[in-house]
Design a protein around this motif. Structure first.
Motif, PDB file in Angstrom:
ATOM      1  N   LYS A  35       0.833  -1.201   0.000  1.00  0.00           N
ATOM      2  CA  LYS A  35       0.000   0.000   0.000  1.00  0.00           C
ATOM      3  C   LYS A  35       0.867   1.250   0.000  1.00  0.00           C
ATOM      4  N   TRP A  36       1.982   1.221   0.739  1.00  0.00           N
ATOM      5  CA  TRP A  36       2.885   2.370   0.777  1.00  0.00           C
ATOM      6  C   TRP A  36       3.443   2.649  -0.614  1.00  0.00           C
ATOM      7  N   GLU A  37       3.855   1.608  -1.295  1.00  0.00           N
ATOM      8  CA  GLU A  37       4.388   1.785  -2.651  1.00  0.00           C
ATOM      9  C   GLU A  37       3.338   2.406  -3.566  1.00  0.00           C
ATOM     10  N   ARG A  51      -6.308  13.599  -4.972  1.00  0.00           N
ATOM     11  CA  ARG A  51      -6.400  13.821  -3.528  1.00  0.00           C
ATOM     12  C   ARG A  51      -7.371  12.875  -2.830  1.00  0.00           C
ATOM     13  N   ALA A  52      -8.546  12.656  -3.379  1.00  0.00           N
ATOM     14  CA  ALA A  52      -9.536  11.799  -2.727  1.00  0.00           C
ATOM     15  C   ALA A  52      -9.011  10.380  -2.564  1.00  0.00           C
ATOM     16  N   THR A  53      -8.393   9.857  -3.595  1.00  0.00           N
ATOM     17  CA  THR A  53      -7.829   8.512  -3.536  1.00  0.00           C
ATOM     18  C   THR A  53      -6.706   8.442  -2.511  1.00  0.00           C
ATOM     19  N   LEU A  54      -5.849   9.440  -2.511  1.00  0.00           N
ATOM     20  CA  LEU A  54      -4.739   9.461  -1.564  1.00  0.00           C
ATOM     21  C   LEU A  54      -5.224   9.590  -0.127  1.00  0.00           C
ATOM     22  N   ASP A  55      -6.264  10.377   0.100  1.00  0.00           N
ATOM     23  CA  ASP A  55      -6.801  10.526   1.451  1.00  0.00           C
ATOM     24  C   ASP A  55      -7.306   9.191   1.991  1.00  0.00           C
ATOM     25  N   ILE A  56      -8.007   8.444   1.155  1.00  0.00           N
ATOM     26  CA  ILE A  56      -8.516   7.136   1.580  1.00  0.00           C
ATOM     27  C   ILE A  56      -7.357   6.196   1.885  1.00  0.00           C
ATOM     28  N   LEU A  57      -6.408   6.132   0.982  1.00  0.00           N
ATOM     29  CA  LEU A  57      -5.256   5.262   1.171  1.00  0.00           C
ATOM     30  C   LEU A  57      -4.437   5.688   2.387  1.00  0.00           C
ATOM     31  N   ALA A  58      -4.273   6.978   2.577  1.00  0.00           N
ATOM     32  CA  ALA A  58      -3.526   7.486   3.733  1.00  0.00           C
ATOM     33  C   ALA A  58      -4.223   7.114   5.038  1.00  0.00           C
ATOM     34  N   ASP A  59      -5.538   7.230   5.086  1.00  0.00           N
ATOM     35  CA  ASP A  59      -6.285   6.847   6.287  1.00  0.00           C
ATOM     36  C   ASP A  59      -6.100   5.364   6.594  1.00  0.00           C
ATOM     37  N   ARG A  93      -0.689   2.328  13.022  1.00  0.00           N
ATOM     38  CA  ARG A  93      -0.967   2.490  14.456  1.00  0.00           C
ATOM     39  C   ARG A  93      -1.359   1.158  15.092  1.00  0.00           C
ATOM     40  N   LYS A  94      -2.182   0.388  14.392  1.00  0.00           N
ATOM     41  CA  LYS A  94      -2.607  -0.917  14.893  1.00  0.00           C
ATOM     42  C   LYS A  94      -1.409  -1.837  15.050  1.00  0.00           C
ATOM     43  N   LEU A  95      -0.541  -1.865  14.044  1.00  0.00           N
ATOM     44  CA  LEU A  95       0.640  -2.715  14.091  1.00  0.00           C
ATOM     45  C   LEU A  95       1.577  -2.282  15.226  1.00  0.00           C
TER      46      LEU A  95
END
Length: 78
Positions: free
Chosen positions: A39-41, A57-65, A72-74
């Motif tokens: 996902k980072w790549e 931006r919209a796609t990046l915001d979803i992926l960033a979230d 954080r979970k990891l």
């Protein structure tokens, strides 16, 4: 610095923290890390595109979230 640059910097910081924890942690954490790296790549490649921020931006915001929550979970799990 643009908001996209700030978002990328925050993700890089979270990624670095999670990377250390994953490498010190269990096999399950390492497998989760491998999934996050994909996902980072994807995020990193899209963030580097020369298209306007408006178009991606919209796609990046979803992926960033997703990345933030997973890092954080990891980090908490290990």
């Amino acid at each position: 610095m643009s908001s996209l640059d700030e978002l990328r910097a925050e993700l890089e910081r979270l990624r670095d923290e999670a990377k250390v924890k994953a490498h010190l942690g269990s096999m399950e954490a390492r497998e989760e890390w491998d999934k996050l790296e994909q996902k980072w790549e994807n995020f990193s490649a899209r963030a580097g595109l020369k298209e306007s921020e408006e178009n991606i931006r919209a796609t990046l915001d979803i992926l960033a979230d997703e990345l933030k929550a997973a890092y954080r979970k990891l980090t908490k799990a290990v």
